[in-house]
Design an enzyme around this catalytic site. Structure first.
Site, PDB file in Angstrom:
ATOM      1  N   CYS A 120     -43.813  19.046 -22.964  1.00  0.00           N
ATOM      2  CA  CYS A 120     -43.064  17.988 -22.536  1.00  0.00           C
ATOM      3  C   CYS A 120     -41.941  18.015 -23.395  1.00  0.00           C
ATOM      4  CB  CYS A 120     -43.952  16.764 -22.469  1.00  0.00           C
ATOM      5  SG  CYS A 120     -44.553  16.348 -20.637  1.00  0.00           S
ATOM      6  N   GLN A 163     -47.501  11.693 -25.945  1.00  0.00           N
ATOM      7  CA  GLN A 163     -47.067  12.295 -26.889  1.00  0.00           C
ATOM      8  C   GLN A 163     -47.131  13.968 -26.907  1.00  0.00           C
ATOM      9  OE1 GLN A 163     -45.470  11.713 -29.418  1.00  0.00           O
ATOM     10  NE2 GLN A 163     -45.549   9.130 -28.780  1.00  0.00           N
ATOM     11  N   SER A 164     -46.972  14.489 -25.798  1.00  0.00           N
ATOM     12  CA  SER A 164     -47.324  15.671 -25.352  1.00  0.00           C
ATOM     13  C   SER A 164     -45.484  16.274 -26.073  1.00  0.00           C
ATOM     14  CB  SER A 164     -46.842  15.694 -24.161  1.00  0.00           C
ATOM     15  OG  SER A 164     -46.510  17.770 -23.922  1.00  0.00           O
ATOM     16  N   ASN A 165     -45.924  17.498 -27.161  1.00  0.00           N
ATOM     17  CA  ASN A 165     -45.129  18.418 -27.330  1.00  0.00           C
ATOM     18  C   ASN A 165     -44.721  19.208 -26.744  1.00  0.00           C
ATOM     19  OD1 ASN A 165     -45.994  17.281 -30.144  1.00  0.00           O
ATOM     20  ND2 ASN A 165     -47.550  19.001 -29.946  1.00  0.00           N
TER      21      ASN A 165
END
Length: 328
Positions: A74, A70-72
């Site tokens: 990325c 859930q990387s912001n």
């Protein structure tokens, strides 16, 4: 330095008067980097303007970076790459989930290529993917975890300059700037900006992760990055451990593990100011700020800026871990 326009700047600087009243606490302000615009916003847009500028200068046709599922970072990288016509590869920690939602859903909508890496969420698998891309005739450009290199830190020196214009127009001087500290460039850039512009406020990072950066203790990584960034822009400053404020009190069970602290912060801000935090970064950092006010570490006479680094799309992926109804 090359810079590619990607976001909407300056982002708003607002006072959270209702939150201050609820806490019977200090004046609280917020820098709304959740409103940067790119891919639903976030602080990584600032970093990507400089990083993507460098990638384009080097003739890259492909970018690759890494992060949690859930990387912001990325998600914003995927959006930036799509807007610039670059192929994007994301190396994500964990295994492919049965249900795609939150930031991961947006990654797919932006058309990027996703590589699942198990425990390797900080880019450990990137070198072998780069070699494969080169064999395919691509010109890959590696974006570090969190966009946290000197270019990412320079973006937050510029952000500090932006803040200086805004706070002067509002007639306010901050005693503290509080934010989520995760991969280091936001923290390093704000430390350097604070020194350059002589604001003399406390730059307080709330640590959200128990891990290291590049096998270096996180506190040492931030100081080293601040120093290497100063050298890059020919600023004669040398930071030491004594210049760093990194609060480790709120890491809890670790990265992405949501507890009462994050739940209360998300609900409190939503139900007083109508502003959404995310469960991993800003929820934890705001939870730390609330505790610091209640415990007297931040006094009623202080003037605090909370730097909202974005991340609200992750709320949907953490729906089962959120229990905000108790705050009604």
């Amino acid at each position: 330095m090359p810079r590619q326009s990607l976001g909407f700047f300056p982002t708003p600087l607002v006072e959270l008067a209702k939150l201050s009243d609820k806490l019977n606490g200090p004046k609280i302000f917020m820098k709304r980097d959740d409103n940067t615009g790119l891919a639903l916003g976030g602080n990584k847009t600032r970093k990507l303007e400089f990083i993507m500028g460098d990638a384009l200068k080097q003739g890259a046709d492909t970018v690759i970076t890494a992060g949690a599922a859930q990387s912001n970072h990325c998600r914003q990288t995927a959006g930036a790459a799509a807007s610039l016509g670059l192929e994007c590869h994301l190396v994500l920690g964990g295994e492919e989930p049965d249900q795609v939602q939150g930031n991961l859903l947006l990654d797919q909508i932006f058309g990027c290529h996703i590589h699942w890496a198990g425990a390797h969420r900080k880019g450990e698998d990137i070198p072998k993917i780069v070699e494969q891309l080169k064999k395919e005739g691509k010109k890959p450009y590696v974006i570090p975890y969190g966009g946290s290199n000197e270019l990412g830190a320079i973006a937050f020196v510029e952000a500090f300059r932006e803040l200086e214009f805004q706070r002067e127009s509002m007639g306010v001087a901050f005693t503290h700037i509080v934010f989520a500290s995760s991969s280091g460039a936001t923290h390093a850039g704000l430390m350097l900006g604070d020194r350059i512009f002589g604001s003399d406020c406390q730059i307080v990072g709330i640590n959200i992760d128990k891990g290291e950066m590049d096998q270096v203790p996180f506190d040492e990584h931030i100081v080293a990055l601040a120093n290497s960034t100063a050298r890059l822009i020919d600023i004669d400053y040398q930071f030491s451990d004594s210049d760093l404020i990194l609060n480790d009190d709120y890491v809890g069970e670790g990265y992405g593990v949501i507890g009462h602290l994050e739940n209360e912060a998300i609900a409190t801000l939503a139900q007083t100011e109508g502003i959404l935090l995310d469960p991993v970064y800003t929820g934890r950092a705001m939870g730390g700020l609330l505790d610091m006010i209640r415990s007297g570490q931040i006094k009623q006479t202080d003037r605090v800026l909370f730097w909202h680094t974005g991340g609200a799309p992750a709320l949907f992926a953490y729906a089962n871990d959120l229990n905000v109804a108790e705050k009604r």
